[in-house]
Enzyme design. Structure first.
Site, PDB file in Angstrom:
ATOM      1  N   HIS A 123       0.855  -1.189   0.000  1.00  0.00           N
ATOM      2  CA  HIS A 123       0.000   0.000   0.000  1.00  0.00           C
ATOM      3  C   HIS A 123       0.890   1.236   0.000  1.00  0.00           C
ATOM      4  O   HIS A 123       1.794   1.347   0.832  1.00  0.00           O
ATOM      5  CB  HIS A 123      -0.913   0.011   1.223  1.00  0.00           C
ATOM      6  CG  HIS A 123      -2.120   0.886   1.043  1.00  0.00           C
ATOM      7  ND1 HIS A 123      -2.027   2.265   1.008  1.00  0.00           N
ATOM      8  CD2 HIS A 123      -3.431   0.598   0.855  1.00  0.00           C
ATOM      9  CE1 HIS A 123      -3.237   2.776   0.828  1.00  0.00           C
ATOM     10  NE2 HIS A 123      -4.101   1.785   0.733  1.00  0.00           N
ATOM     11  N   SER A 160      -5.841   5.168   4.427  1.00  0.00           N
ATOM     12  CA  SER A 160      -6.637   4.568   3.352  1.00  0.00           C
ATOM     13  C   SER A 160      -6.480   5.280   2.013  1.00  0.00           C
ATOM     14  O   SER A 160      -6.240   6.492   1.941  1.00  0.00           O
ATOM     15  CB  SER A 160      -8.117   4.587   3.749  1.00  0.00           C
ATOM     16  OG  SER A 160      -8.925   4.221   2.657  1.00  0.00           O
ATOM     17  N   ARG A 206      -2.331   0.878  -6.960  1.00  0.00           N
ATOM     18  CA  ARG A 206      -1.428   0.888  -5.813  1.00  0.00           C
ATOM     19  C   ARG A 206      -0.004   0.464  -6.162  1.00  0.00           C
ATOM     20  O   ARG A 206       0.956   1.003  -5.620  1.00  0.00           O
ATOM     21  CB  ARG A 206      -1.990  -0.028  -4.718  1.00  0.00           C
ATOM     22  CG  ARG A 206      -3.273   0.506  -4.133  1.00  0.00           C
ATOM     23  CD  ARG A 206      -3.930  -0.482  -3.200  1.00  0.00           C
ATOM     24  NE  ARG A 206      -5.151   0.071  -2.646  1.00  0.00           N
ATOM     25  CZ  ARG A 206      -5.945  -0.578  -1.812  1.00  0.00           C
ATOM     26  NH1 ARG A 206      -5.666  -1.815  -1.458  1.00  0.00           N
ATOM     27  NH2 ARG A 206      -7.038  -0.010  -1.346  1.00  0.00           N
ATOM     28  N   SER A 259     -11.353  -5.673  -1.986  1.00  0.00           N
ATOM     29  CA  SER A 259     -11.060  -6.695  -0.973  1.00  0.00           C
ATOM     30  C   SER A 259     -12.297  -7.029  -0.147  1.00  0.00           C
ATOM     31  O   SER A 259     -12.630  -8.210   0.040  1.00  0.00           O
ATOM     32  CB  SER A 259      -9.908  -6.249  -0.060  1.00  0.00           C
ATOM     33  OG  SER A 259     -10.195  -5.001   0.529  1.00  0.00           O
TER      34      SER A 259
END
EC number: 1.3.5.1
Length: 628
Positions: free
Chosen positions: A238, A252, A299, A419
């Site tokens: 990430h 996030s 990402r 996810s």
């Protein structure tokens, strides 16, 4: 009604609870095992949202576009029939969650609000502030409690899965688990077992956003008993994780989706306060390098861009592995409403306010695209057969896997906010598949001889005795720290065959160090060091699969990046069309891994790697992404 049977589900997160609900509603009793209270499962940590093509923003989004984005983000390395079913079912799932009471954020008109995540052209991500995973898990948990009240589901919290039990035909017929308080090792019979044990981010600790319980130990244990692992080399880092001394914490992708901008000072070693650096002196590298997506690039691209800026260009903040994630230009009321949970985490652990000072972030291990290999059943038109017992079945009969511990939906790189969708969808699909599988069984596990169960219990007790009374000089905590450092440096964002070879050798050495183990704790009650040492051992075995798989795949694809194997065709010499045609021909004819799933089979001397073809019946694959 069919005869009521026993089913075991290992894992109390979103996938495990959905599977439990579907199996229980089919009339069977579920024994649900969890390392802790199910409400603490790692699904609760998901922040940004869950994808569904509702088109509530009037951008002409649809399920076909969602399907296309998912497949292309995964570099065509996911089987397409189950992914198509995932995207088709997403809107229905959102409305089911809504009826369960999930407090989704709303538009002024009262519609479920949606925002954009990396890799998307449309605002497709439904969210509940910045705590979406918590809201979804709590709503499903209420349904589990309803079935628990009538003894349709029985919870075993604070029990750790140790192994499956097989009958004489090799069929999974139960598990052996350990009570983490009393250390009692006990066998449990079942006609089917579902593994929903989550991811394996702790292989990279402490530079991971994953919970300390995301060890992958359960998947490793069934792998050592014969289950296959697929695509282990694909690990998503990430790009925006908050730095910390104990672990990294996820900031996030919603922060970028709501307008956050990533930048560094243009001048080397510019040590001015970030708020004092004018726009002209800021390098918004994602916006300059990828103008089509800007800060919403997938990402893997964002992580590698940050790696390039800090490691190669040496433009990191104060020369360190850090870049700015800037929210200071956003309206404070809007930011608090949409990102409040995220902002509070940063405030709590740094003492700084992201609305007045840009956050400092760096990539961290976040999500394993690979996992246990699972099957699927589709018709000749590429449509998934939803009630087939093949769906989510591993290669061990009677053993199923779903959630982050399987490999089914994300290919080489997961699309942001897919996810939570994949865990919920996979859990439901697995529950239906297990019910179909059980309905086809002639005999129950109740009639099996106790010999296999007793033998596995004795074996696991011997391991416990050995670990508790070992008197060497190696601490499991030191071994885990060495494992995390090794994986981060050698099997991380950027990979090369030399360091990978070194990692494989060092992983063997770490495995051998368990012969010199010393727990320093022999108490027979709540011995945390024992459970931890066993998990670390299985993490080392799983890390070998990741390293071997990464070493075997000599290409750049999704989250697996080997610069030595970037295609060297030059656009200065060839036209774009000519380069495309040559790339396509080269990859199809000369690369044995082109559109293949990596399959790892267990062998005592190390994983055996081979490749299986991908089902690409719905979208024609194109050349790999240009990584230059």
């Amino acid at each position: 009604m069919n005869e009521r049977r026993q089913v075991i589900v290992v894992g109390g997160g979103l996938a495990g609870q959905w599977a439990s609900i579907r199996i229980a509603e089919a009339g069977h009793q579920v024994q649900l095992f969890s390392l802790f209270e199910t409400l603490r499962s790692h699904s609760v940590c998901a922040q940004g949202g869950i994808n569904a093509a509702l088109n509530n923003k009037g951008e002409h989004d649809n399920v076909d576009q969602h399907f296309f984005d998912t497949i292309t983000s995964g570099c065509y390395l996911a089987n397409q029939p189950p992914v198509k079913a995932l995207c088709d079912t997403a809107p229905e799932l959102i409305y089911i969650f809504e009826r369960m009471g999930v407090a989704f954020s709303r538009t002024p008109e009262g519609l479920i609000d949606q925002r954009r995540f990396g890799g998307m052209h449309h605002r497709r991500t439904c969210f509940a502030g910045a705590s979406t995973g918590q809201q979804l898990l709590y709503s499903v948990d209420q349904q589990v409690r309803r079935l628990e009240a009538v003894q349709q589901i029985i919870k075993y919290e604070w029990w750790e899965f140790l192994a499956i039990v097989k009958d004489s035909d090799g069929r999974c017929c139960g598990i052996v688990a350990m009570n983490l308080r009393s250390l009692e090792v006990r066998a449990f019979r079942a006609d089917a077992v579902v593994l929903a044990s989550g991811g394996m981010g702790q292989l990279y600790a402490p530079k991971t956003t994953c919970s300390v319980n995301s060890t992958g130990a359960a998947a490793s244990r069934v792998y050592q008993q014969g289950a296959r692992i697929a695509n282990a080399e694909f690990f998503q880092f990430h790009p925006t994780a908050m730095l910390g001394t104990d672990k990294t914490r996820l900031m996030s992708e919603a922060a970028r989706g709501e307008g956050g901008r990533i930048w560094v000072p243009r001048q080397l070693n510019d040590r001015r306060d970030p708020t004092a650096i004018p726009e002209s002196d800021r390098f918004y590298f994602l916006e300059e390098w990828f103008p089509r997506y800007g800060n919403n690039v997938p990402r893997d691209i964002a992580s590698r861009a940050i790696w390039k800026v800090t490691r190669e260009l040496e433009l990191g903040i104060n020369g360190d592995d850090r870049v700015y994630l800037d929210l200071t230009h956003l309206d404070p009321t809007f930011a608090e409403l949409r990102l409040g949970g995220l902002l509070n985490i940063y405030r709590k652990f740094t003492g700084l306010d992201p609305l007045t000072t840009p956050m400092e972030i760096f990539p961290a291990a976040h999500y394993a695209m690979g996992g246990l290999w699972v099957d699927f059943d589709a018709n000749d038109r590429g449509q998934l057969c939803p009630d087939s017992p093949r769906n989510h079945a591993t290669n061990i009969p009677g053993l199923y896997a779903c959630g982050e511990c399987d490999y089914a939906y994300h290919g080489a790189n997961r699309l942001g906010a897919n996810s939570l969708l994949s865990t919920a969808f996979a859990g439901r699909l697995t529950g239906d598949a297990v019910a179909a599988y059980i309905n086809g069984l002639e005999h129950s596990s109740d009639g099996l001889s106790p010999d296999a169960y007793d033998a596995e219990v004795r074996y696991q007790n011997r391991i416990n005795h050995h670990f508790m009374h070992a008197n060497g000089d190696c601490s499991p905590y030191r071994i885990h720290a060495d494992l995390g450092e090794l994986m981060t440096n050698n099997v991380g964002v950027v990979r090369d065959n030399g360091p990978l070879d070194s990692a494989i050798g060092q992983l063997y050495e770490l495995e051998q160090s368990f012969a010199r183990l010393k727990l320093g704790e022999v108490t027979p009650w709540a011995n945390q060091s024992l459970a931890y040492a066993r998990q670390v051992f299985d993490m080392v075995k799983l890390a070998q699969v990741v390293a071997f798989s990464a070493r075997a795949r000599d290409e750049c694809r999704g989250a697996h990046y080997k610069p030595a194997f970037i295609n060297q065709l030059s656009d200065d010499i060839l036209t774009h069309h000519e380069a495309y045609e040559l790339d396509q021909k080269h990859w199809q004819e000369n690369n044995e891994q082109w559109l293949k799933t990596t399959i790892a089979d267990y062998h005592p001397e190390g994983p055996r790697i081979r490749y299986d073809p991908i089902d690409t019946c719905l979208i024609k694959p194109e050349q790999p992404r240009d990584y230059r």
